[in-house]
Motif scaffolding. Structure first.
Motif, PDB file in Angstrom:
ATOM      1  N   ARG A   1     -21.876 -23.661 -33.760  1.00  0.00           N
ATOM      2  CA  ARG A   1     -22.957 -23.300 -34.678  1.00  0.00           C
ATOM      3  C   ARG A   1     -24.335 -23.382 -34.056  1.00  0.00           C
ATOM      4  N   GLY A   2     -24.445 -24.007 -32.917  1.00  0.00           N
ATOM      5  CA  GLY A   2     -25.760 -24.249 -32.338  1.00  0.00           C
ATOM      6  C   GLY A   2     -26.235 -23.150 -31.409  1.00  0.00           C
ATOM      7  N   VAL A   3     -27.422 -23.374 -30.879  1.00  0.00           N
ATOM      8  CA  VAL A   3     -27.996 -22.476 -29.891  1.00  0.00           C
ATOM      9  C   VAL A   3     -27.601 -22.982 -28.507  1.00  0.00           C
ATOM     10  N   ARG A   4     -27.686 -22.085 -27.530  1.00  0.00           N
ATOM     11  CA  ARG A   4     -27.247 -22.430 -26.182  1.00  0.00           C
ATOM     12  C   ARG A   4     -28.366 -22.129 -25.201  1.00  0.00           C
ATOM     13  N   ALA A   5     -28.528 -23.025 -24.238  1.00  0.00           N
ATOM     14  CA  ALA A   5     -29.495 -22.827 -23.161  1.00  0.00           C
ATOM     15  C   ALA A   5     -28.835 -23.238 -21.856  1.00  0.00           C
ATOM     16  N   GLY A   6     -28.699 -22.297 -20.946  1.00  0.00           N
ATOM     17  CA  GLY A   6     -28.016 -22.559 -19.686  1.00  0.00           C
ATOM     18  C   GLY A   6     -28.974 -22.736 -18.529  1.00  0.00           C
ATOM     19  N   ARG A   7     -28.606 -23.595 -17.620  1.00  0.00           N
ATOM     20  CA  ARG A   7     -29.330 -23.823 -16.376  1.00  0.00           C
ATOM     21  C   ARG A   7     -28.303 -23.749 -15.252  1.00  0.00           C
ATOM     22  N   SER A   8     -28.695 -24.024 -14.032  1.00  0.00           N
ATOM     23  CA  SER A   8     -27.766 -23.875 -12.915  1.00  0.00           C
ATOM     24  C   SER A   8     -26.698 -24.972 -12.866  1.00  0.00           C
ATOM     25  N   THR A   9     -27.002 -26.155 -13.423  1.00  0.00           N
ATOM     26  CA  THR A   9     -26.031 -27.249 -13.356  1.00  0.00           C
ATOM     27  C   THR A   9     -25.494 -27.673 -14.711  1.00  0.00           C
ATOM     28  N   VAL A  10     -26.192 -27.319 -15.795  1.00  0.00           N
ATOM     29  CA  VAL A  10     -25.753 -27.729 -17.139  1.00  0.00           C
ATOM     30  C   VAL A  10     -25.987 -26.611 -18.150  1.00  0.00           C
ATOM     31  N   VAL A  11     -25.237 -26.690 -19.240  1.00  0.00           N
ATOM     32  CA  VAL A  11     -25.459 -25.840 -20.406  1.00  0.00           C
ATOM     33  C   VAL A  11     -25.657 -26.786 -21.585  1.00  0.00           C
ATOM     34  N   VAL A  12     -26.713 -26.547 -22.356  1.00  0.00           N
ATOM     35  CA  VAL A  12     -27.026 -27.393 -23.504  1.00  0.00           C
ATOM     36  C   VAL A  12     -26.756 -26.608 -24.779  1.00  0.00           C
ATOM     37  N   HIS A  13     -25.954 -27.181 -25.664  1.00  0.00           N
ATOM     38  CA  HIS A  13     -25.703 -26.627 -26.998  1.00  0.00           C
ATOM     39  C   HIS A  13     -26.394 -27.556 -27.983  1.00  0.00           C
ATOM     40  N   LEU A  14     -27.201 -26.994 -28.882  1.00  0.00           N
ATOM     41  CA  LEU A  14     -27.959 -27.814 -29.822  1.00  0.00           C
ATOM     42  C   LEU A  14     -27.835 -27.235 -31.218  1.00  0.00           C
ATOM     43  N   ALA A  15     -27.493 -28.109 -32.181  1.00  0.00           N
ATOM     44  CA  ALA A  15     -27.368 -27.690 -33.582  1.00  0.00           C
ATOM     45  C   ALA A  15     -27.961 -28.764 -34.463  1.00  0.00           C
ATOM     46  N   GLU A  16     -28.531 -28.329 -35.586  1.00  0.00           N
ATOM     47  CA  GLU A  16     -29.003 -29.289 -36.572  1.00  0.00           C
ATOM     48  C   GLU A  16     -27.875 -29.535 -37.550  1.00  0.00           C
TER      49      GLU A  16
END
Length: 122
Positions: free
Chosen positions: A20-35
């Motif tokens: 359900r969250g948004v995704r932000a990718g970088r070269s070493t990690v991917v962050v998923h964030l949801a309220e």
């Protein structure tokens, strides 16, 4: 160390944040964030480090580094938020500084995308 109130433990919470969250990718990690309106107001963070990262020694090292880099960033996360940080295979060779930089940038981008999503909703 990440305080107990800020740790994401239940698999259902991991699944909700990823789906359900948004995704932000970088070269070493991917962050998923949801309220998530359920639970207390403290933001929670969970980590996913798969076998693609390396053997158990490398995976645990990456997890420890990510936990240490996340602790000072907790105040930047919105209340009631759930974040899942997924380590990519390149994280095994990354230094602490690189992991920390990617994590901070990923969290910043995910928070911005979450805010954009909230502003678009009717």
């Amino acid at each position: 160390m990440l305080p107990a109130a800020h740790r994401l433990r239940r698999s259902v919470d991991f699944e909700r944040a990823v789906r359900r969250g948004v995704r932000a990718g970088r070269s070493t990690v991917v962050v998923h964030l949801a309220e998530d309106s359920q639970g207390d107001g403290a933001p929670q963070v969970g980590f996913v480090v798969s076998k693609a990262v390396g053997n158990a020694v490398h995976r645990n090292l990456v997890k420890r580094r990510l936990r240490a880099a996340t602790a000072p960033q907790l105040e930047r996360l919105p209340a009631h938020s759930r974040a899942v940080v997924r380590a990519l295979p390149g994280s095994a060779d990354a230094t602490y500084a690189e992991l920390s930089r990617d994590l901070v940038r990923g969290l910043e981008r995910a928070v911005a995308r979450l805010r954009e999503r909230e502003n678009v909703r009717p």
